[in-house]
Each structure stands twice: as structure tokens, then as C-alpha cells.
Design a protein around this motif. Structure first.
Motif, PDB file in Angstrom:
ATOM      1  N   SER A 163       0.837  -1.207   0.000  1.00  0.00           N
ATOM      2  CA  SER A 163       0.000   0.000   0.000  1.00  0.00           C
ATOM      3  C   SER A 163       0.865   1.247   0.000  1.00  0.00           C
ATOM      4  CB  SER A 163      -0.890   0.002   1.244  1.00  0.00           C
ATOM      5  OG  SER A 163      -1.622   1.209   1.343  1.00  0.00           O
ATOM      6  N   TYR A 164       0.350   2.272  -0.639  1.00  0.00           N
ATOM      7  CA  TYR A 164       0.914   3.602  -0.452  1.00  0.00           C
ATOM      8  C   TYR A 164       0.286   4.205   0.807  1.00  0.00           C
ATOM      9  CZ  TYR A 164       3.215   3.622  -4.981  1.00  0.00           C
ATOM     10  OH  TYR A 164       4.055   3.338  -6.027  1.00  0.00           O
ATOM     11  N   PHE A 165       1.099   4.964   1.539  1.00  0.00           N
ATOM     12  CA  PHE A 165       0.636   5.578   2.768  1.00  0.00           C
ATOM     13  C   PHE A 165       0.722   7.093   2.670  1.00  0.00           C
ATOM     14  CE2 PHE A 165       1.466   1.348   4.136  1.00  0.00           C
ATOM     15  CZ  PHE A 165       0.619   1.118   5.214  1.00  0.00           C
ATOM     16  N   PHE A 166      -0.240   7.731   3.291  1.00  0.00           N
ATOM     17  CA  PHE A 166      -0.225   9.189   3.464  1.00  0.00           C
ATOM     18  C   PHE A 166       0.264   9.476   4.883  1.00  0.00           C
ATOM     19  CE2 PHE A 166      -2.559  12.910   5.145  1.00  0.00           C
ATOM     20  CZ  PHE A 166      -1.942  13.887   4.386  1.00  0.00           C
ATOM     21  N   ARG A 167       1.184  10.430   5.019  1.00  0.00           N
ATOM     22  CA  ARG A 167       1.783  10.729   6.325  1.00  0.00           C
ATOM     23  C   ARG A 167       0.806  11.528   7.211  1.00  0.00           C
ATOM     24  NH1 ARG A 167       7.156   9.323   5.863  1.00  0.00           N
ATOM     25  NH2 ARG A 167       8.030   9.420   3.741  1.00  0.00           N
ATOM     26  N   LEU A 168      -0.297  10.889   7.556  1.00  0.00           N
ATOM     27  CA  LEU A 168      -1.321  11.549   8.367  1.00  0.00           C
ATOM     28  C   LEU A 168      -0.767  11.936   9.736  1.00  0.00           C
ATOM     29  CD1 LEU A 168      -4.321  12.399   8.566  1.00  0.00           C
ATOM     30  CD2 LEU A 168      -4.809  10.110   9.461  1.00  0.00           C
ATOM     31  N   SER A 169       0.118  11.109  10.282  1.00  0.00           N
ATOM     32  CA  SER A 169       0.656  11.374  11.618  1.00  0.00           C
ATOM     33  C   SER A 169       1.385  12.717  11.686  1.00  0.00           C
ATOM     34  CB  SER A 169       1.604  10.252  12.030  1.00  0.00           C
ATOM     35  OG  SER A 169       2.681  10.139  11.103  1.00  0.00           O
ATOM     36  N   ALA A 170       1.909  13.170  10.558  1.00  0.00           N
ATOM     37  CA  ALA A 170       2.656  14.432  10.537  1.00  0.00           C
ATOM     38  C   ALA A 170       1.749  15.654  10.691  1.00  0.00           C
ATOM     39  CB  ALA A 170       3.454  14.539   9.236  1.00  0.00           C
ATOM     40  N   PHE A 171       0.428  15.436  10.584  1.00  0.00           N
ATOM     41  CA  PHE A 171      -0.506  16.572  10.582  1.00  0.00           C
ATOM     42  C   PHE A 171      -1.324  16.678  11.860  1.00  0.00           C
ATOM     43  CE2 PHE A 171       0.570  15.784   6.230  1.00  0.00           C
ATOM     44  CZ  PHE A 171       0.749  17.059   5.712  1.00  0.00           C
ATOM     45  N   VAL A 271     -10.890  15.284   9.246  1.00  0.00           N
ATOM     46  CA  VAL A 271      -9.521  14.867   9.562  1.00  0.00           C
ATOM     47  C   VAL A 271      -8.734  14.619   8.275  1.00  0.00           C
ATOM     48  CG1 VAL A 271      -8.047  13.199  10.768  1.00  0.00           C
ATOM     49  CG2 VAL A 271     -10.271  13.841  11.741  1.00  0.00           C
ATOM     50  N   TYR A 272      -9.150  13.642   7.487  1.00  0.00           N
ATOM     51  CA  TYR A 272      -8.387  13.270   6.289  1.00  0.00           C
ATOM     52  C   TYR A 272      -8.356  14.382   5.255  1.00  0.00           C
ATOM     53  CZ  TYR A 272      -9.040   8.488   8.130  1.00  0.00           C
ATOM     54  OH  TYR A 272      -9.072   7.373   8.913  1.00  0.00           O
ATOM     55  N   PRO A 274      -8.852  17.816   5.370  1.00  0.00           N
ATOM     56  CA  PRO A 274      -7.959  18.956   5.605  1.00  0.00           C
ATOM     57  C   PRO A 274      -6.489  18.565   5.610  1.00  0.00           C
ATOM     58  CG  PRO A 274      -9.274  18.463   7.560  1.00  0.00           C
ATOM     59  CD  PRO A 274      -9.838  17.667   6.446  1.00  0.00           C
ATOM     60  N   ALA A 275      -6.176  17.338   6.063  1.00  0.00           N
ATOM     61  CA  ALA A 275      -4.775  16.908   6.040  1.00  0.00           C
ATOM     62  C   ALA A 275      -4.276  16.751   4.609  1.00  0.00           C
ATOM     63  CB  ALA A 275      -4.612  15.603   6.810  1.00  0.00           C
ATOM     64  N   PHE A 276      -5.097  16.155   3.733  1.00  0.00           N
ATOM     65  CA  PHE A 276      -4.713  16.043   2.317  1.00  0.00           C
ATOM     66  C   PHE A 276      -4.449  17.428   1.730  1.00  0.00           C
ATOM     67  CE2 PHE A 276      -7.586  12.030   1.773  1.00  0.00           C
ATOM     68  CZ  PHE A 276      -6.644  11.247   2.415  1.00  0.00           C
ATOM     69  N   LEU A 277      -5.339  18.369   2.043  1.00  0.00           N
ATOM     70  CA  LEU A 277      -5.207  19.722   1.488  1.00  0.00           C
ATOM     71  C   LEU A 277      -3.976  20.436   2.044  1.00  0.00           C
ATOM     72  CD1 LEU A 277      -8.971  20.744   1.584  1.00  0.00           C
ATOM     73  CD2 LEU A 277      -7.609  20.286  -0.468  1.00  0.00           C
ATOM     74  N   MET A 278      -3.729  20.269   3.341  1.00  0.00           N
ATOM     75  CA  MET A 278      -2.514  20.842   3.922  1.00  0.00           C
ATOM     76  C   MET A 278      -1.278  20.289   3.207  1.00  0.00           C
ATOM     77  SD  MET A 278      -3.346  20.570   8.004  1.00  0.00           S
ATOM     78  CE  MET A 278      -4.613  21.558   8.814  1.00  0.00           C
ATOM     79  N   ALA A 279      -1.298  18.975   2.967  1.00  0.00           N
ATOM     80  CA  ALA A 279      -0.163  18.324   2.306  1.00  0.00           C
ATOM     81  C   ALA A 279       0.029  18.835   0.886  1.00  0.00           C
ATOM     82  CB  ALA A 279      -0.365  16.815   2.294  1.00  0.00           C
ATOM     83  N   ALA A 280      -1.069  19.207   0.242  1.00  0.00           N
ATOM     84  CA  ALA A 280      -1.003  19.711  -1.130  1.00  0.00           C
ATOM     85  C   ALA A 280      -0.758  21.215  -1.180  1.00  0.00           C
ATOM     86  CB  ALA A 280      -2.301  19.372  -1.866  1.00  0.00           C
ATOM     87  N   GLY A 281      -0.810  21.881  -0.036  1.00  0.00           N
ATOM     88  CA  GLY A 281      -0.644  23.329  -0.012  1.00  0.00           C
ATOM     89  C   GLY A 281      -1.848  24.064  -0.566  1.00  0.00           C
ATOM     90  N   ILE A 282      -3.037  23.486  -0.357  1.00  0.00           N
ATOM     91  CA  ILE A 282      -4.289  24.075  -0.857  1.00  0.00           C
ATOM     92  C   ILE A 282      -5.087  24.603   0.327  1.00  0.00           C
ATOM     93  CG2 ILE A 282      -6.476  23.571  -2.033  1.00  0.00           C
ATOM     94  CD1 ILE A 282      -4.973  21.403  -3.622  1.00  0.00           C
ATOM     95  N   GLU A 283      -5.708  25.758   0.150  1.00  0.00           N
ATOM     96  CA  GLU A 283      -6.496  26.383   1.212  1.00  0.00           C
ATOM     97  C   GLU A 283      -7.604  25.448   1.675  1.00  0.00           C
ATOM     98  OE1 GLU A 283      -8.542  30.771   2.075  1.00  0.00           O
ATOM     99  OE2 GLU A 283      -7.758  30.278   0.075  1.00  0.00           O
ATOM    100  N   LEU A 284      -7.905  25.487   2.977  1.00  0.00           N
ATOM    101  CA  LEU A 284      -8.883  24.571   3.566  1.00  0.00           C
ATOM    102  C   LEU A 284     -10.308  25.095   3.421  1.00  0.00           C
ATOM    103  CD1 LEU A 284      -7.128  23.626   6.934  1.00  0.00           C
ATOM    104  CD2 LEU A 284      -6.818  22.642   4.649  1.00  0.00           C
ATOM    105  N   PRO A 285     -11.293  24.180   3.396  1.00  0.00           N
ATOM    106  CA  PRO A 285     -12.690  24.630   3.422  1.00  0.00           C
ATOM    107  C   PRO A 285     -12.969  25.362   4.729  1.00  0.00           C
ATOM    108  CG  PRO A 285     -12.546  22.266   3.816  1.00  0.00           C
ATOM    109  CD  PRO A 285     -11.180  22.720   3.404  1.00  0.00           C
ATOM    110  N   ARG A 286     -14.030  26.136   4.742  1.00  0.00           N
ATOM    111  CA  ARG A 286     -14.324  26.940   5.921  1.00  0.00           C
ATOM    112  C   ARG A 286     -15.084  26.167   6.990  1.00  0.00           C
ATOM    113  NH1 ARG A 286     -14.493  30.967   1.767  1.00  0.00           N
ATOM    114  NH2 ARG A 286     -12.954  32.570   2.259  1.00  0.00           N
ATOM    115  N   ARG A 287     -15.910  25.193   6.557  1.00  0.00           N
ATOM    116  CA  ARG A 287     -16.712  24.485   7.557  1.00  0.00           C
ATOM    117  C   ARG A 287     -17.122  23.115   7.062  1.00  0.00           C
ATOM    118  NH1 ARG A 287     -22.088  25.946  11.066  1.00  0.00           N
ATOM    119  NH2 ARG A 287     -21.119  25.330  13.009  1.00  0.00           N
TER     120      ARG A 287
END
Length: 512
Positions: A163-171, A271-272, A274-287
Motif C-alpha cells: 500500500s501507499y501511505f499518506f503521512r497523516l501522523s505528521a498533521f 480529519v483526512y 484537511p490533512a490532504f489539502l494541507m499536504a497539497a498546499g491548498i487552502e482549507l474549506p471553511r466548515r
């Protein structure tokens, strides 16, 4: 995105089963919010659609004996039909099997990978096929029959695969800071507390690919893997806007103002995602706001029990707007609700037919009979008149606040306070008696009621668009004067009104 823009989304619904009242509930709530923002002069992008990849879909297609794409085409169409039947005013219906979505999800993967947040490993752990999710050992419980289950009640099995893993623990720290700095990011409050508690327990890296099935988007650069369904599905909120083409005008709507979801998928969105978006450097949704579940006559919806409710059956019996009203009136939005026949009939007959329908009929019939069918002239208000008019004038701002907080049931209660005040006012003023003693005062009372009914009809348009359009028609409100800002200008004196017609007939149980 400017303050004049609003981007509202429903979840994309999973096509391994037919649409039911729970799907309709979330869609109607999102539709009310989208319609209200349009009514308030905002430019709205409102999306819904279907999530069509994953092992469950592949297995459901095999069980049905048809090709997987043909299966998803048929099931997706069922959700589109449901949305149309419920009067959902979506701007885009996105499917995860569309080329535009595959391109967008692949671009998001590449960006997260290139930023160093995806790596190749091997996964073993407890996997729930029903949830398409892995769970940690401390989340697993065992039933008396020995079946091991996830917190959702879904059976789990021990799975091992590359499997490929996303570094969720880093966020973890960044997510907790997000929740602390923006307490309104997750709603309602109960869901927020659950998510914060989950993250504080510690996050492990997330498996984001599968090799055990093929029905999914191939991982860029490694087609032996397909994307984990949630990485794929969550990207729909960007693919609907044309991501990664930043020159697409629709990208001006990002970040999303509101992701409205069922509480069972709150973790994925709060959780997942906003973490994906943070990892991509993309602005987060508001709510992210998670609504509750529906039980049916006190029992959990279940295919085995046979109590799964098709919303189209309810519409056929009770009408579209009464059902839209009931779904958002019965229980404070965000909590769990129970769908039962008696409650629907009571809401329809007491609040729609009696409280509002009878008020409209009485007012407009008196104008038709005693004022020549024209809108009486406005006069200097008495204290009673001014109090009622002030209640009505406060409604737009009250509803704005409720919509921003997703307090949709509270918004209806605010309107019904004014409706009840109108009924008390008409009974107290008794314009039918004034006809014999003071016709000028009678006309003034009816004008106050007409003005207040116009406001009520205007603010209720998002909830009951068809019926409120008919109410505003009966008040001769021009199509261009039905927005919230138009309420600042009163209707002209002497406006000719059409013959009044009933809005909400009382529901009578058919004879056995």
C-alpha cells in the motif's frame, strides 16, 4: 473567493445501494442553504453527485451480474433522479468515474506525493469492507458470536497488502491547531468534540491505495495500485471546479464555504480531507457540518427489516414542499431524527394547513371580498401593527444567522413565531368585525397582514420553493422583487391581487 461567492456541497453518495431518506435529508438541507444565499444576492456554486469506485461497488456489480461501469451508470442516475424529485437546485452533479474527476484526483495525488507526504509500504490491519476503512485494534470490539466489528458496527477482517501511505501522523498538531483556532470548522459541537478527541488519541499514517481490486483510479506512476476510495472521493470538491486548472473561473469559488455531510463520514471530511489539502498546499474549506441519522418509526433503517424509505414515495403521498418542511422542522438540525407517519401528518395539518395556510386564506379572502381584490393602502401603524411589522422585518437577519450556523430548524421556528403572532393579531383585530364598524381600520389591518405574509413567503422560499412562489403570486409580488433586498421596498398601494387559492390542503387519511 469574495464574500459574494458561496460554495456549498453535499457529500457524493456511494452507489452500492439505492438512495433513501437519509440522502434526501442532507441534500435538502444543503439546497436550503444554497437557495438562501442566492436569495441574499450571493453567487452560489452548489454541487452534489456520486462516489462510484471501490471494492463494495465492484462486488455489488458482480452480484447484479452486470459490468461495473453499467452498474454505476444506473445507480448514479437513481441519485440524480432523487435529487431532481426533491427539488435540489444543484449547479453540478459530479461522478467520480468522469474523466475530469480522474484527472483532478490524479493531480491532487501527484501534488501530495511530490511534497513528500506519500510513501510506499505494506499494510496489515483490521479492515471494514462496508466502511471501506481500516481501524486500529483498540477500536475493534467482539460480538457474542465472535464477529469482530468496527465502531460503526461493520464487520472487520485482518488484511495485509502492499500500500501507499499518506503521512497523516505528521498533521496531528496542525489539525488540532485548526480545530482550536477555528472552533466553527466542525459542527455541530458534539461532532467537533468527537473529532478533537479522535485526533488527540494520536494519528497513524493512512493507507491510501489498494491492490486487492481494480475498480478505482490508478495511482499515478504505479497502475498496479488504485487510489483508496476516500482520497479519490474527497477530491470531487476540487474536480467540480476544474482543478488543477487554476485558470478555470470556477476555481474562484474555492475554498468551499460548507461541506454538509452525514455524521458517519465526519471523520473523513474533518480529519483526512484537511490533512490532504494541507499536504497539497491548498487552502482549507471553511466548515464541515455533520447532520444526524434518521430512524424509521423508532427503528434503524435496514434493508433486512424492510423499512428503508424512498423519499419519492413520501412526495407522492404528501407533496414535495411538505416533506422538505418536515425534514428540517421535526428535530433540531444536526441531531438524529425519527421519521413517522403521524408526525408528518401533524406537521402538515397543524403548522402548514392551519397556522400558515389558513392565515393566508383568511387574509387574502377578506381582501378579495372587502377591498375589491386590491392591496389596501399603507397607513400610520398602531402599536400593535408596528410590533408585528417589526417582527417580520427582523426575519431576514435572523435567517441569515441561522443559515450561517446551519441552524435550519431554528430558522423555521423564528418564522413560525411570526406566523403565530399573525394569527393572534388577526384574531385580536377581527377585521371581519371591523368591516361593519371601521372599514378604514379593517383595510389597515389587512395591509399589515399582507406585508408580513410577503416577508414570510420570501424567507421561506428556500425551504418550500414551489408553494412560496404560489403565495408570492397571490400577493402579486413581481418575480424581480422576491429577493431579500426587495423587502426593503413595500408593495405599491392598490395592487390588484389574483383570486386567492389554498396553499396547503389538510391531509385526510384514506379510508381503509
Amino acid at each position: 473567493m469574495t464574500q459574494a461567492h458561496r460554495y456549498i456541497t453535499t457529500p457524493i453518495y456511494y452507489v452500492n445501494g439505492a438512495p433513501h431518506i437519509g440522502h434526501a435529508y442532507t441534500s435538502v438541507a444543503a439546497d436550503v442553504i444554497a437557495r438562501f444565499h442566492r436569495l441574499d444576492g450571493k453567487t452560489v456554486r452548489f454541487t452534489t453527485g456520486t462516489d462510484e469506485h471501490g471494492q463494495k461497488v465492484e462486488q455489488a456489480a458482480q452480484a447484479a451480474g452486470i459490468a461495473t461501469q453499467a452498474f454505476t451508470d444506473e445507480m448514479s442516475q437513481g441519485f440524480r433522479v432523487m435529487s431532481d424529485a426533491m427539488g435540489i437546485s444543484y449547479d453540478d452533479f459530479i461522478r467520480t468515474t468522469e474523466p475530469r474527476h480522474k484527472a483532478s484526483a490524479s493531480a491532487l495525488w501527484e501534488r501530495v506525493r511530490d511534497n513528500g507526504h506519500i510513501y510506499l509500504g505494506a499494510y496489515e490491519g483490521w479492515y471494514a469492507l462496508r466502511d471501506e476503512s481500516f481501524y486500529s485494534a483498540d477500536e475493534i470490539t467482539e460480538r457474542p458470536d465472535g464477529t469482530k466489528v468496527a465502531p460503526t458496527g461493520a464487520p472487520v477482517e485482518w488484511v495485509r497488502e502492499p500500500s501507499y501511505f499518506f503521512r497523516l501522523s505528521a498533521f496531528e498538531d496542525r489539525l488540532l491547531k485548526l480545530y482550536e483556532d477555528q472552533p466553527g470548522f466542525i459542527g455541530p459541537e458534539g461532532r467537533r468534540r468527537e473529532i478533537v478527541s479522535f485526533v488527540k488519541q494520536g494519528l497513524r499514517d493512512l493507507s491510501v491505495s489498494r491492490t486487492s481490486f481494480s475498480w478505482g483510479i490508478p495511482v499515478p506512476g504505479d497502475p498496479a495500485h488504485v487510489m483508496y476510495v476516500w482520497f479519490d472521493a474527497l477530491a470531487n470538491y476540487l474536480s467540480s471546479l476544474g482543478y488543477p486548472d487554476v485558470s478555470n473561473p470556477l476555481m474562484a469559488f474555492w475554498p468551499a464555504d460548507l461541506h454538509l455531510v452525514g455524521k458517519d463520514i465526519a471523520r473523513f471530511h474533518a480529519v483526512y480531507w484537511p490533512a490532504f489539502l494541507m499536504a497539497a498546499g491548498i487552502e482549507l474549506p471553511r466548515r464541515v457540518f455533520a447532520n444526524g441519522w434518521w430512524t424509521i418509526e423508532g427503528e434503524k433503517m435496514s434493508k433486512s427489516i424492510g423499512n428503508v424509505v424512498d423519499p419519492r414515495d413520501l412526495i407522492a403521498e404528501f407533496g414535495l414542499d411538505p416533506i422538505r418542511f418536515f425534514l428540517l422542522r421535526e428535530v433540531p438540525f444536526g441531531g438524529d431524527s425519527d421519521l413517522n407517519r403521524r408526525a408528518i401528518i401533524t406537521r402538515l395539518n397543524v403548522e402548514l394547513a392551519n397556522d400558515l395556510g389558513n392565515l393566508v386564506q383568511r387574509t387574502l379572502s377578506l381582501i378579495a371580498r372587502n377591498c375589491g381584490g386590491v392591496l389596501p393602502a399603507r397607513t400610520a401603524p398602531t402599536e400593535d401593527d408596528a410590533a408585528l411589522l417589526a417582527m417580520a422585518d427582523a426575519l431576514p437577519d435572523l435567517l441569515r444567522g441561522c443559515v450561517e450556523r446551519c441552524a435550519l430548524t431554528e430558522g423555521l421556528e423564528d418564522v413560525w413565531k411570526v406566523i403565530r403572532a399573525c394569527n393572534a393579531y388577526i384574531d385580536r383585530m377581527a377585521p371581519w368585525a371591523l368591516r361593519k364598524t371601521d372599514t378604514a381600520r379593517m383595510a389597515a389591518v389587512l395591509r399589515v397582514l399582507a406585508d408580513v405574509l410577503r416577508t414570510i413567503g420570501t424567507v421561506l422560499q428556500p425551504y418550500m420553493p414551489d408553494t412560496m412562489a404560489r403565495l408570492l403570486d397571490q400577493l402579486a409580488v413581481p418575480a424581480e422583487a422576491r429577493a431579500l433586498t426587495a423587502l426593503q421596498t413595500r408593495l405599491p398601494d392598490g395592487l390588484e391581487l389574483p383570486a386567492p387559492q389554498g396553499l396547503f390542503p389538510r391531509y385526510v387519511e384514506p379510508a381503509a
